[in-house]
Design a protein around this motif. Structure first.
Motif, PDB file in Angstrom:
ATOM      1  N   TRP A 193      38.313  15.143  72.245  1.00 17.57           N
ATOM      2  CA  TRP A 193      38.612  16.104  71.195  1.00 17.57           C
ATOM      3  C   TRP A 193      38.517  15.404  69.824  1.00 17.57           C
ATOM      4  CZ3 TRP A 193      37.901  20.293  73.406  1.00 17.57           C
ATOM      5  CH2 TRP A 193      38.591  21.473  73.209  1.00 17.57           C
ATOM      6  N   PHE A 233      36.548  16.216  66.740  1.00 18.65           N
ATOM      7  CA  PHE A 233      36.975  17.343  65.903  1.00 18.65           C
ATOM      8  C   PHE A 233      38.210  16.972  65.086  1.00 18.65           C
ATOM      9  CE2 PHE A 233      35.435  20.092  69.613  1.00 18.65           C
ATOM     10  CZ  PHE A 233      34.193  20.277  69.047  1.00 18.65           C
ATOM     11  N   PRO A 245      35.280  22.578  63.641  1.00 19.86           N
ATOM     12  CA  PRO A 245      34.546  21.888  64.690  1.00 19.86           C
ATOM     13  C   PRO A 245      33.242  21.358  64.106  1.00 19.86           C
ATOM     14  CG  PRO A 245      35.334  24.006  65.443  1.00 19.86           C
ATOM     15  CD  PRO A 245      35.613  23.942  63.975  1.00 19.86           C
ATOM     16  N   CYS A 283      32.906  36.688  77.108  1.00 19.64           N
ATOM     17  CA  CYS A 283      33.617  36.415  78.343  1.00 19.64           C
ATOM     18  C   CYS A 283      33.632  37.667  79.206  1.00 19.64           C
ATOM     19  CB  CYS A 283      35.049  36.021  78.019  1.00 19.64           C
ATOM     20  SG  CYS A 283      35.371  34.275  78.137  1.00 19.64           S
ATOM     21  N   MET A 338      35.985  18.085  79.492  1.00 14.31           N
ATOM     22  CA  MET A 338      35.097  18.962  78.742  1.00 14.31           C
ATOM     23  C   MET A 338      33.731  19.092  79.404  1.00 14.31           C
ATOM     24  SD  MET A 338      36.258  17.899  74.897  1.00 14.31           S
ATOM     25  CE  MET A 338      35.214  19.110  74.121  1.00 14.31           C
ATOM     26  N   ARG A 342      41.162  25.094  66.300  1.00 13.47           N
ATOM     27  CA  ARG A 342      39.785  25.530  66.035  1.00 13.47           C
ATOM     28  C   ARG A 342      38.825  24.918  67.048  1.00 13.47           C
ATOM     29  NH1 ARG A 342      38.511  25.458  59.704  1.00 13.47           N
ATOM     30  NH2 ARG A 342      36.906  26.942  60.396  1.00 13.47           N
ATOM     31  N   ALA A 343      39.088  23.672  67.401  1.00 16.34           N
ATOM     32  CA  ALA A 343      38.218  23.018  68.379  1.00 16.34           C
ATOM     33  C   ALA A 343      38.297  23.740  69.726  1.00 16.34           C
ATOM     34  CB  ALA A 343      38.618  21.554  68.540  1.00 16.34           C
ATOM     35  N   LEU A 344      39.518  24.092  70.127  1.00 12.31           N
ATOM     36  CA  LEU A 344      39.698  24.774  71.404  1.00 12.31           C
ATOM     37  C   LEU A 344      38.994  26.126  71.407  1.00 12.31           C
ATOM     38  CD1 LEU A 344      41.025  25.010  74.207  1.00 12.31           C
ATOM     39  CD2 LEU A 344      43.071  25.908  73.081  1.00 12.31           C
ATOM     40  N   GLU A 398      36.477  27.059  69.607  1.00  9.74           N
ATOM     41  CA  GLU A 398      35.031  26.876  69.582  1.00  9.74           C
ATOM     42  C   GLU A 398      34.508  26.450  70.968  1.00  9.74           C
ATOM     43  OE1 GLU A 398      32.814  27.664  67.650  1.00  9.74           O
ATOM     44  OE2 GLU A 398      31.102  26.504  68.427  1.00  9.74           O
ATOM     45  N   PHE A 399      35.222  25.548  71.592  1.00  7.93           N
ATOM     46  CA  PHE A 399      34.863  25.121  72.951  1.00  7.93           C
ATOM     47  C   PHE A 399      34.887  26.325  73.898  1.00  7.93           C
ATOM     48  CE2 PHE A 399      36.358  23.580  77.132  1.00  7.93           C
ATOM     49  CZ  PHE A 399      35.328  22.711  77.455  1.00  7.93           C
ATOM     50  N   ARG A 444      34.535  29.461  73.105  1.00  4.23           N
ATOM     51  CA  ARG A 444      33.477  30.410  72.800  1.00  4.23           C
ATOM     52  C   ARG A 444      32.155  29.929  73.392  1.00  4.23           C
ATOM     53  NH1 ARG A 444      29.732  31.688  69.976  1.00  4.23           N
ATOM     54  NH2 ARG A 444      29.595  29.658  68.966  1.00  4.23           N
ATOM     55  N   GLN A 445      31.909  28.653  73.250  1.00 10.52           N
ATOM     56  CA  GLN A 445      30.634  28.122  73.745  1.00 10.52           C
ATOM     57  C   GLN A 445      30.542  28.180  75.263  1.00 10.52           C
ATOM     58  OE1 GLN A 445      29.972  24.211  72.188  1.00 10.52           O
ATOM     59  NE2 GLN A 445      29.538  24.956  70.135  1.00 10.52           N
ATOM     60  N   LYS A 496      32.454  30.110  77.345  1.00  8.27           N
ATOM     61  CA  LYS A 496      33.010  31.331  77.928  1.00  8.27           C
ATOM     62  C   LYS A 496      34.294  31.061  78.717  1.00  8.27           C
ATOM     63  CE  LYS A 496      28.414  33.420  78.338  1.00  8.27           C
ATOM     64  NZ  LYS A 496      28.476  34.365  77.216  1.00  8.27           N
ATOM     65  N   VAL A 497      35.231  30.473  78.039  1.00  5.94           N
ATOM     66  CA  VAL A 497      36.526  30.166  78.646  1.00  5.94           C
ATOM     67  C   VAL A 497      37.565  31.148  78.096  1.00  5.94           C
ATOM     68  CG1 VAL A 497      38.324  28.395  78.897  1.00  5.94           C
ATOM     69  CG2 VAL A 497      35.911  27.715  78.680  1.00  5.94           C
ATOM     70  N   TRP A 498      38.327  31.770  78.981  1.00  3.88           N
ATOM     71  CA  TRP A 498      39.455  32.583  78.521  1.00  3.88           C
ATOM     72  C   TRP A 498      40.606  31.674  78.125  1.00  3.88           C
ATOM     73  CZ3 TRP A 498      38.431  37.446  77.615  1.00  3.88           C
ATOM     74  CH2 TRP A 498      37.512  38.146  78.409  1.00  3.88           C
TER      75      TRP A 498
END
Lengths: 520, 520
Positions: free
Chosen positions: A2, A5, A113, A130, B278, B305-307, B309-310, B312-313, B315-317
């Protein structure tokens, strides 16, 4: 990892910020804010300034490394109290939007990010990136729950207007006067002990259930009782026998816990497994022996003994859902299956909502002695139960005799309503449409001819403001379903039964008559 | 297939019974019953005779095909009313124990499974033939739930003795006076609408949550909110990130829904995934950004923000458990993660039990707009919710301002108690034992030296009647856990803090001192 970031903290900021630092002109930030502040809004100035600055930082309009004006300057430029700006800066600091270094000022932190450019490009392309899961999709696709939960002829609900609300409220008020902390915190695994004692007395006498108070676990109803049982006693992929047809809610609970459902047909004597079913014994079997749901037949003693013997030989758990056993209009209710079980393989589950009011969300289960600790820990661990005050109110309600007299009164009332509805059917249709499962419970099934589409009829009825459930919804294999309508009579006042049935009968008649040729 | 166990019905009985029929001597049955009846017992004669005869038939003491004496004869021989015997025979007939053929009499039915001999032999050998499942065993083995739910220093519970029970009871009584059927039946998917409106107003202002009332789903608390989410949004075998350490209850709920848990370490800025984490993105991630449970740190904006963005990229709920955000003693609570989410991937969950009383069992979730229908149907289908009366009471409680003033008052009180406990720790141990996560919530962690066994300390403390939870219980990988004790101060009256801590301190001291050499 992490770390790439990583937020720039005060110590590292200064060295790094040399390259990026841009001194934003005080006037520009103040202008930008001024045009966006609504000085007439109810929302406090503090909140407006805070949100605007957060937005500006998140969208990089205030770029990382930007030095903010001093709180005094910004306050003067905006014409607001300096304390307000100070609070905003404090909160921005606390939330990590900005960093302050003593003597050097306040800077916008670098929290974006690293691949921010890629992000901007991609954010548009997928609006709902999602997806819900396969089991979620199946659950929603087969959901049986109705959009209306009250009205003629909603099946499975008692007449809550007849519930002795005043008595309940009086007992409730009395208990709240001396609300002890013990009753307001989480429940110990199995529920309020005096209630468990009262229920075990009731079940021993009325249902021939073999149990001690310790074996009773209070739950929020059938759904939770079954969910808990399958999570403790079965593994993913295990097979579960369910009656065909059966209650849709049970199927959804079982499937979402990973069980493979095997629909086993019922006949006039109850569950009637085929040779191929018995060749592959399931891990668990769910039955409604007292009053098959939804068709209403009673499981014969021979079938009960055969099922218990089969279960014993093949190590099959049995869940006995003693559905609607309290409401029988002819003979006494039959003894429970649990009472015949010598091997400790039957989990007996029952609901209190039908006797009282469904919104109560309370039920009970009786577990074999060797499973008591397992279930007590399991229920606390999975659901963290509470509601002890409500359980205490119910205990008083039972011990004062109100439950017995209410159920007795309702049995008479529902019996009348059942007669009224049967009369309305006979008056309109004679014997053309059969009624099934009419000696017990809060509903019966009105059979429709084999060619009828009961879902269409139910949809048209709902449009005419009459709630029914199509029988096909209760079948897993919808091709084998016989069409019919579930009609709940318990919740319909006597004088509303005939008029509502008249509306429903019109819908049925239209559906069953061959479409008239349109006149040219 | 079940047919080889078939009950002999009236029609087939007669031909078949010719071979088996044995006319039991009236006197023998009457004698057998007489010696077993207790004429002084409270249990009615009807019930005693019925149960004895059922028993005799089930054990084959009354063999299939046996003809029973007439009701008149048996009544005379037993010296009881003929009606009683008639009722017994009716019930035996209804339950399938006997069959009656008009004119020919009443016969014991053949209900025994065909391999009765084998059954007798086997029934002794296995007392608990059925086993609980692997997931059940794991659940029980790792259960974190405490045997005590109240007392110093139970973590995670508010002081329910301070709850304004009188106000609550008054509002409750007022609502029960006009209890409408709509509020006593099942809930429509998402709960009582006025409550959802009140909660969405509160969350928008206090927590920067972006939501409309439609997006709020009322649940019975965090457990149900998480259970519903994983059942709708994940499949069996999917990977879920959980914080290491995290709340034990969440782990149990996730595992019993078939998820594979990946513990992700937290540091001072919150969730801190390693490269290998990751590289294999999970289906869902659970975080407590406002107040990490149990350690208490706040997730930094950069990590948030990092979480996002990760997520979104890949597709994690994300499930954001906004734990204890209401109880902060220093700065204002930070904004929610949900408020930063543009992609509709955050499910925000919160509890009402900590603000009111845990036994209430009420919580809420905020779901992205595109999932509203899915969650409304899902919650109704899986749990068949109710409790609308309670929700209506809470709505009044909120709208009348009681919730805000109660929380404000509690914040002051819990802040005092936190100080008292910290003072007690400092007085006894100086700075030798560190306190973590002390600016928010209802508990903090008292760290123990690396060599300490926190489970042993907690067990000894419980024996001294002091409740604490060992920190190791919150770790999946217990080898990496740092020892510590979770101390809840919120539920302990001010004057009981020091004396209770003194008891605990004795236990800690004994545990940390090297064992004294026994004097010879």
């Amino acid at each position: 990892m992490w770390n790439h970031f990583n937020i720039q903290n005060g110590a590292t900021l200064f060295g790094w910020s040399v390259a990026l630092e841009r001194f934003m002109d005080t006037i520009i930030l103040a202008d930008w804010l001024s045009t966006r502040l609504d000085r007439t809004a109810a929302e406090p100035m503090y909140r407006q300034v805070l949100e605007l600055m957060q937005q500006a930082i998140l969208t990089s309009q205030l770029a990382p490394g930007t030095k903010l004006p001093s709180s005094r300057t910004l306050a003067i430029d905006l014409g607001i109290a300096r304390n307000t700006v100070l609070h905003v800066y404090d909160q921005l600091t606390a939330e990590g939007y900005v960093v302050s270094t003593t003597g050097s000022g306040t800077y916008v932190a670098d929290t974006a990010p690293r691949d921010g450019a890629a992000r901007q490009a991609k954010v548009e392309e997928t609006k709902t990136p999602c997806m819900i899961s396969r089991r979620g999709e199946r659950l929603i696709a087969q959901a049986g729950v109705s959009p209306k939960q009250w009205g003629a002829f909603m099946p499975g609900v008692p007449d809550v207007a007849e519930f002795p609300a005043r008595t309940w409220s009086r007992l409730q008020a009395r208990l709240w006067k001396r609300a002890s902390p013990d009753l307001l915190t989480y429940a110990p695994g199995s529920g309020y002990r005096p209630l468990r004692r009262a229920l075990s007395d009731y079940l021993r006498v009325a249902r021939s259930v073999k149990c001690q108070p310790d074996q009773i676990i209070i739950t929020t109803g059938i759904h939770q009782s079954i969910d808990l049982t399958v999570r403790l006693l079965t593994d993913f992929g295990d097979r579960a026998w369910v009656e065909e047809p059966c209650y849709w809610g049970v199927r959804s609970v079982l499937q979402s816990s990973g069980l493979t459902l095997v629909p086993v047909p019922v006949d006039e004597e109850g569950l009637n497994p085929a040779a191929r079913d018995m060749a592959e014994p399931p891990r668990i079997a769910l039955v409604t022996p007292s009053h098959q749901y939804p068709l209403g037949m009673v499981m014969s003693l021979a079938r009960r003994r055969a099922l218990l013997e089969f279960a014993r030989q093949h190590k099959v758990w049995i869940i006995e859902d003693d559905y609607d056993s309290e409401f029988r209009y002819g003979s006494r209710p039959l003894s429970s299956l649990q009472g015949l079980d010598d091997a400790g393989q039957v989990i007996y589950v029952g609901s209190l909502g039908k006797m009282l009011y469904p919104g109560l969300r309370m039920g009970y289960m009786v577990v074999p002695e060797h499973l008591v600790d397992t279930f007590r820990i399991g229920v606390a661990e999975l659901y963290r139960e509470g509601q002890l005050m409500q359980q205490a109110v119910l205990t008083e309600f039972i011990l004062d005799g109100h439950l017995t007299s209410h159920v007795r009164r309702m049995r008479g009332l529902y019996g009348e309503r059942r007669e009224l509805l049967i009369n309305a059917i006979r008056t309109r249709f004679g014997d053309a449409l059969a009624v099934r499962g009419d000696e017990a419970g809060l509903h019966f099934v009105l059979e429709l001819p084999p060619f009828a589409d009961d879902r269409a009829v139910a949809a048209d009825a709902l449009a005419a403001n009459v709630v029914t459930r199509p029988l096909v919804n209760y079948y897993m294999d919808r091709n084998n379903a016989r069409p019919g309508l579930m009609l709940g009579y318990a919740c319909v006042p006597n004088d509303e039964i005939a008029p509502n049935f008249a509306k429903l009968a019109d819908v049925i008649e239209r559906a069953l008559l061959p479409a008239a040729e349109p006149q040219a």
